[in-house]
Write an enzyme that holds these catalytic residues in place. Sequence first.
Site, PDB file in Angstrom:
ATOM      1  N   LYS A 135       0.852  -1.197   0.000  1.00 57.60           N
ATOM      2  CA  LYS A 135       0.000   0.000   0.000  1.00 57.60           C
ATOM      3  C   LYS A 135       0.884   1.243   0.000  1.00 57.60           C
ATOM      4  O   LYS A 135       1.906   1.285   0.701  1.00 57.60           O
ATOM      5  CB  LYS A 135      -0.917  -0.018   1.226  1.00 57.60           C
ATOM      6  CG  LYS A 135      -1.937   1.118   1.242  1.00 57.60           C
ATOM      7  CD  LYS A 135      -2.908   0.989   2.413  1.00 57.60           C
ATOM      8  CE  LYS A 135      -3.912   2.118   2.453  1.00 57.60           C
ATOM      9  NZ  LYS A 135      -4.862   2.018   3.563  1.00 57.60           N
ATOM     10  N   SER A 164      -9.692   2.149   2.475  1.00 54.25           N
ATOM     11  CA  SER A 164      -8.829   2.880   1.571  1.00 54.25           C
ATOM     12  C   SER A 164      -7.783   2.021   0.867  1.00 54.25           C
ATOM     13  O   SER A 164      -7.183   2.467  -0.104  1.00 54.25           O
ATOM     14  CB  SER A 164      -8.116   3.983   2.346  1.00 54.25           C
ATOM     15  OG  SER A 164      -7.260   3.413   3.330  1.00 54.25           O
ATOM     16  N   SER A 220     -10.036   0.050   6.736  1.00 52.25           N
ATOM     17  CA  SER A 220      -9.430   0.145   5.399  1.00 52.25           C
ATOM     18  C   SER A 220      -8.814  -1.121   4.837  1.00 52.25           C
ATOM     19  O   SER A 220      -8.479  -1.163   3.655  1.00 52.25           O
ATOM     20  CB  SER A 220      -8.386   1.255   5.379  1.00 52.25           C
ATOM     21  OG  SER A 220      -9.036   2.477   5.170  1.00 52.25           O
TER      22      SER A 220
END
Length: 493
Positions: free
Chosen positions: A79, A155, A179
């Site tokens: 990420k 996210s 997330s």
Amino acid sequence: MKLFEYMGYELIEKIKNMDISVQELLETCFQRIEETEPILHSFVNLSKEKALEKAKLLDRDLKNGKKIGSLYGLPLANKDLICVKDFPTTCGSKILKDYHPPYNAFVIKRLIQQNEAIHLGNTNMDEFAMGSSTENSYYGPTYNPWDLSRVPGGSSGGSAASIASGQAILALGSDTGGSIRCPASFCGVVGLKPTYGRVSRYGLVAFANSLDQIGTITKCVHDSALMLEIMSGKDPLDSTSVDNQIEKYTEELKKPIDKKILGVPEEFFGEGVDKEVKNVVKKAINKLEGLGAKIIDISIPHLEYTVATYYLLCMSEASSNLARYDGLRYGKMSDNLSGDVYDVFSRTRVENFGPEVRRRIFLGTYALSAGYYDMFYIKALKVRTLIKNDFVEAFKKCDAIVCPTMPSTAFKVGELINDPLQMYLADILTCPVNLAGIPALSLPCGFDSYNMPVGFQIIGDYFDEKGILNIGYQLEQVLDIYRKIAPVTKGGN
Ligand code: GLN
């Protein structure tokens, strides 16, 4: 069967036995990326050249009889807010477009440097991890591999989409209010948010420190257990990381669960939760009962206050954390240097932060300001304790809590982006876990009538990752849907 359809733990065996080469595996993933990336947009930046170079090196070492690390040659998607030395780490933001961290995050050291996973690239995300759809990225949205007209969740949407579509084998995410679990649920993959403190946050760009936790996104529970074993542990560079015993999670997976007591909180099946989601989750609970687990009713009475509490706290922490992006200490400074230093600071921030980040900085600063601090921030901290106590009470009666991960399946791109409050409400079933600091796992348990995956959440007591992985693994085996790779097409609705 294509190589990217295998689980990580299976590929490791193939590599060890030299049935496949690391290079072959990497090339398969990059080919899949080439085919699907133009329509999915899971990545912000790829590291193709370096990855292939490392693959060659690993193959050579293996032939020379080198002892192999636990993740030897497995392609890993990271990420875009976990620092990789000298590789652009942008947090999905314009302000960090050119930021190349001078060091590796703790988890990168463990997974890549010590255990030889291969870094494929950094995945797309909502700017500074603020959002539930990956639409808030400066670099444009990611699309859901099960239906390209829908969001992948957020996210960590890029990481989840990369796993669901077979672009990557393992992925990292971060979870402040859901997330990891939200995109895992929307993309039909496995997402694990460990206990706060289980995994070092050193090198994770902070959004809300008291809630942030790094975790895993994989196709199956076994791979998450494998990654967690490697990522856990005390790190002197993160004072909140804990020295608790790290269990061999992979060895506990196959244990029977017939002695387990599982709590079903009625509040997690309330009005706002989609009917189809409830039905699919309830069927999965029946499967667990079929495996011998005892199902009991429990209550988390303060659930209705969790979204308000979470947003007050995360925005307050964010407003303080994001103060460092002023163009001087961190971030790209505005080209227009007219006026005094404050003019330049504020211009830098207006030009380089997106609307959701700005909204949160405003609201968080407001909640922390003199006169409002007690009324909002302190009050939210008190309610946080009530919510935590609800879980402490619940775990006196049961070993784990089972419920849906999200109140709905993936929504359409554009559907909620102009309605922040509705978007925030989607976190109702995930953010209480962060407020309490406990671990939770999301795994796919079926599909709705649009053929979109439904996520099943297993919430554990502090540091009981072992328990929730065991339950998740057993459920995964009876459901037997985890090998499905998403079609990467537009759905029929
Ligand atoms: N959707 C939540 C938010 O927007 C969760 C974010 C997260 O876990 N990073 O804050």
